[in-house]
Design a protein around this motif. Structure first.
Motif, PDB file in Angstrom:
ATOM      1  N   MET A   1      37.330  33.974  61.341  1.00  0.00           N
ATOM      2  CA  MET A   1      36.433  33.042  61.997  1.00  0.00           C
ATOM      3  C   MET A   1      35.949  33.689  63.277  1.00  0.00           C
ATOM      4  O   MET A   1      36.670  34.368  63.947  1.00  0.00           O
ATOM      5  N   LYS A   6      29.643  29.076  66.333  1.00  0.00           N
ATOM      6  CA  LYS A   6      30.605  27.996  66.150  1.00  0.00           C
ATOM      7  C   LYS A   6      30.876  27.293  67.472  1.00  0.00           C
ATOM      8  O   LYS A   6      31.074  27.912  68.498  1.00  0.00           O
ATOM      9  N   LYS A   8      33.425  24.141  68.660  1.00  0.00           N
ATOM     10  CA  LYS A   8      34.397  23.098  68.305  1.00  0.00           C
ATOM     11  C   LYS A   8      34.214  21.947  69.280  1.00  0.00           C
ATOM     12  O   LYS A   8      33.977  22.155  70.453  1.00  0.00           O
ATOM     13  N   TYR A  32      32.004  21.658  63.670  1.00  0.00           N
ATOM     14  CA  TYR A  32      31.396  22.975  63.848  1.00  0.00           C
ATOM     15  C   TYR A  32      29.887  22.813  63.749  1.00  0.00           C
ATOM     16  O   TYR A  32      29.388  22.160  62.827  1.00  0.00           O
ATOM     17  N   GLU A  33      29.169  23.410  64.677  1.00  0.00           N
ATOM     18  CA  GLU A  33      27.711  23.363  64.637  1.00  0.00           C
ATOM     19  C   GLU A  33      27.152  24.779  64.590  1.00  0.00           C
ATOM     20  O   GLU A  33      27.753  25.715  65.127  1.00  0.00           O
ATOM     21  N   TYR A  34      26.004  24.901  63.950  1.00  0.00           N
ATOM     22  CA  TYR A  34      25.306  26.182  63.907  1.00  0.00           C
ATOM     23  C   TYR A  34      23.818  25.887  63.835  1.00  0.00           C
ATOM     24  O   TYR A  34      23.400  24.776  63.484  1.00  0.00           O
ATOM     25  N   ALA A  49      26.075  27.987  56.052  1.00  0.00           N
ATOM     26  CA  ALA A  49      27.128  27.472  56.929  1.00  0.00           C
ATOM     27  C   ALA A  49      28.297  28.446  56.982  1.00  0.00           C
ATOM     28  O   ALA A  49      28.794  28.771  58.070  1.00  0.00           O
ATOM     29  N   LYS A  52      27.201  31.654  58.971  1.00  0.00           N
ATOM     30  CA  LYS A  52      26.997  31.446  60.411  1.00  0.00           C
ATOM     31  C   LYS A  52      28.262  31.024  61.139  1.00  0.00           C
ATOM     32  O   LYS A  52      28.402  31.283  62.335  1.00  0.00           O
ATOM     33  N   LEU A  53      29.187  30.380  60.439  1.00  0.00           N
ATOM     34  CA  LEU A  53      30.424  29.931  61.074  1.00  0.00           C
ATOM     35  C   LEU A  53      31.566  30.935  60.915  1.00  0.00           C
ATOM     36  O   LEU A  53      32.624  30.762  61.505  1.00  0.00           O
ATOM     37  N   LEU A 140      35.925  23.284  55.109  1.00  0.00           N
ATOM     38  CA  LEU A 140      34.740  22.807  55.807  1.00  0.00           C
ATOM     39  C   LEU A 140      33.810  22.160  54.800  1.00  0.00           C
ATOM     40  O   LEU A 140      33.676  22.630  53.670  1.00  0.00           O
ATOM     41  N   SER A 149      29.106  20.816  60.427  1.00  0.00           N
ATOM     42  CA  SER A 149      30.192  20.769  59.447  1.00  0.00           C
ATOM     43  C   SER A 149      31.440  20.172  60.073  1.00  0.00           C
ATOM     44  O   SER A 149      31.615  20.215  61.290  1.00  0.00           O
TER      45      SER A 149
END
Length: 171
Positions: A1, A6, A8, A32-34, A49, A52-53, A140, A149
């Protein structure tokens, strides 16, 4: 990761019907955002997702809706593969299943394609989680919008959705 994409968040941040359902159930989760991009979407939203994460594609799951003829059901499978419609039908006691029309899936879930979560759906559906999820402490899945996510323990997900685990994914 890893990676800068990412973020949190603590509970309460990024509230969607999916996170609200988890909070009400007292289920621990991470968000988690992207930055979602429509470029190069040939691989799909879930692969985007995972990439990118910084997660393995077997640990990131997509939510798909199918129609058995008598009801619509939800299948949750790794983004690295596809959903086996015959196996999904068997898992819910139906003879067959076909992918639901995306417009129906959006209307009944309350989410847009690429952001459909099995959590917090407008209409409750029987849900089947691919059994491969059980090998992870955290999987996720969509948090209810593109680029967002949630990470949750698969056993907690089964409980909160009153779902079953079955071999419904193919690679």
């Amino acid at each position: 990761m890893g990676g800068m994409a990412k973020k949190k968040h603590e509970k309460g941040a990024g509230s969607t019907p999916a996170t609200v359902q988890l909070e009400k159930a007292g289920v621990p989760f991470k968000t988690y955002e992207y930055a979602h991009s429509n470029d190069h979407m040939d691989d799909g939203y879930g692969v985007e997702a995972a990439t990118k994460l910084g997660f393995d594609e077997h640990q990131v799951f997509k939510t798909l809706m199918a129609d058995t003829g008598s009801e619509r059901v939800v299948g949750v499978v790794p983004v690295s593969g596809h959903m086996d419609l015959k196996a999904l039908a068997a898992a819910v006691g139906a003879k067959k299943a076909a992918m639901a029309d995306p417009k129906v899936a959006m209307r009944e879930s309350g989410y847009v394609v690429g952001g459909i979560s099995p959590l917090g759906q407008r209409t409750h559906h029987k849900t089947v989680l691919d059994e491969s999820a059980l090998q992870y402490d955290e999987i996720l899945l969509s948090g209810g919008k593109r680029g967002f996510s949630v990470g949750v323990n698969p056993n907690d997900l089964l409980k909160v959705l009153d779902a079953v685990a079955a071999p419904i994914g193919t690679w």
